[in-house]
Design a protein around this motif. Structure first.
Motif, mmCIF file in Angstrom:
data_model
loop_
_atom_site.group_PDB
_atom_site.id
_atom_site.type_symbol
_atom_site.label_atom_id
_atom_site.label_comp_id
_atom_site.label_asym_id
_atom_site.label_seq_id
_atom_site.Cartn_x
_atom_site.Cartn_y
_atom_site.Cartn_z
ATOM 1 N N TRP A 47 0.834 -1.192 0.000
ATOM 2 C CA TRP A 47 0.000 0.000 0.000
ATOM 3 C C TRP A 47 0.872 1.246 0.000
ATOM 4 O O TRP A 47 1.801 1.368 0.799
ATOM 5 N N ARG A 59 -2.801 10.811 2.340
ATOM 6 C CA ARG A 59 -1.939 10.166 3.326
ATOM 7 C C ARG A 59 -1.051 9.172 2.604
ATOM 8 O O ARG A 59 -1.473 8.541 1.646
ATOM 9 N N THR A 103 -14.282 2.118 5.911
ATOM 10 C CA THR A 103 -13.068 1.515 6.467
ATOM 11 C C THR A 103 -12.141 1.056 5.357
ATOM 12 O O THR A 103 -12.511 1.037 4.188
ATOM 13 N N ASP A 104 -10.921 0.679 5.754
ATOM 14 C CA ASP A 104 -9.807 0.603 4.803
ATOM 15 C C ASP A 104 -9.598 -0.714 4.077
ATOM 16 O O ASP A 104 -8.454 -1.130 3.906
ATOM 17 N N TYR A 105 -10.637 -1.394 3.662
ATOM 18 C CA TYR A 105 -10.396 -2.472 2.714
ATOM 19 C C TYR A 105 -10.860 -1.987 1.340
ATOM 20 O O TYR A 105 -11.531 -0.968 1.219
ATOM 21 N N GLN B 89 -4.925 -8.783 4.290
ATOM 22 C CA GLN B 89 -4.640 -7.366 4.512
ATOM 23 C C GLN B 89 -5.247 -6.969 5.841
ATOM 24 O O GLN B 89 -6.392 -7.313 6.133
ATOM 25 N N TYR B 91 -6.390 -3.781 8.308
ATOM 26 C CA TYR B 91 -6.705 -2.357 8.236
ATOM 27 C C TYR B 91 -7.098 -1.824 9.619
ATOM 28 O O TYR B 91 -7.894 -0.902 9.760
ATOM 29 N N SER B 94 -3.912 2.878 10.669
ATOM 30 C CA SER B 94 -3.922 3.715 9.466
ATOM 31 C C SER B 94 -2.865 3.252 8.477
ATOM 32 O O SER B 94 -3.023 3.427 7.265
ATOM 33 N N GLN B 96 -2.020 0.465 6.808
ATOM 34 C CA GLN B 96 -2.488 -0.875 6.488
ATOM 35 C C GLN B 96 -1.363 -1.666 5.833
ATOM 36 O O GLN B 96 -0.458 -1.092 5.228
#
Lengths: 119, 106
Positions: A47, A59, A103-105, B89, B91, B94, B96
């Motif tokens: 990432w 970010r 959320t971060d997926y 993965q 998460y 922040s 990730q």
């Protein structure tokens, strides 16, 4: 239907600059984060960073901070990943992806852009 | 940075068999874990999110479990198209991170 369409393959020399793109469609472009993921040849996923087109909040992973720049143009629903000084080690496939709502997926992915850097 | 370790690196099985893939986190990620499938020449595809929730359109032969630091992706009966690479993965943070991947081969 949500789609992310990336720009085509690039062949560059070390030291050159490059900007690749990711155009979103089928959803509200300003309301979802878009991220960039690197995959070096034969390797796994890394990432790189993320941008919220609605307010340009951006970010970066510490590994990529200062090495690349992420931006977006909401008028044309497009996110960008940019280099000012390419290195041979930047050769990889780069994917953009849309984040889930809260959320971060990553629910939707572009097809990938192959970047080749060779003198 | 949370490190995700996937095992095994390669899993050799036959169609119709059950596959069990592991993902271990270096610290707790609660249930903030996703699984992706990547076929050759294609982008990753989301399979599982929140440790155990199948994404839209994912067949029910795929299931995820676990919480904290230990997670499992199970493919109940392998189909020919399942012999590809899988990534986890996290998460929770922040920053990730992805695991190194497991290749399922015939």
């Amino acid at each position: 239907e949500v789609q992310l369409v990336q720009s085509g393959a690039e062949v560059k020399k070390p030291g050159e600059s490059l900007k690749i793109s990711c155009k979103g469609s089928g959803y509200s472009f300003t309301n979802y984060w878009i991220g960039w993921v690197r995959q070096m040849p034969g390797k796994g996923l890394e990432w790189m960073g993320i941008i919220y087109p609605g307010d340009d909040d951006t970010r970066y992973s510490p590994s990529f901070q200062g090495q690349v720049s992420i931006s977006a143009d909401t008028s044309i629903r497009t996110a960008y990943l940019q280099w000012s000084n390419l290195k041979a080690s930047d050769a990889a496939i780069y994917y953009c992806a849309r984040r889930a709502e809260s959320t971060d997926y990553w629910t939707h992915w572009g097809q990938g852009t192959l970047v080749t850097v060779s003198s | 940075e949370i490190v995700l370790t996937q095992s095994p690196g390669t899993l050799s099985l036959s169609p119709g068999e059950r596959a069990t893939l592991s993902c271990r986190a270096s610290q707790s990620v609660a249930s903030f874990l996703a699984w992706y499938q990547q076929k050759p020449g294609q982008a990753p595809r989301l399979l599982i999110y929140g440790s155990s929730n199948r994404a839209t359109g994912i067949p029910d032969r795929f299931s995820g479990s676990g919480s904290g630091t230990d997670f499992t992706l199970t493919i109940s009966r392998l189909e020919p198209e399942d012999f590809v690479v899988y990534y986890c993965q996290q998460y929770a943070k922040s920053l990730q991170t992805f695991g190194g991947g497991t290749k399922v081969e015939i």
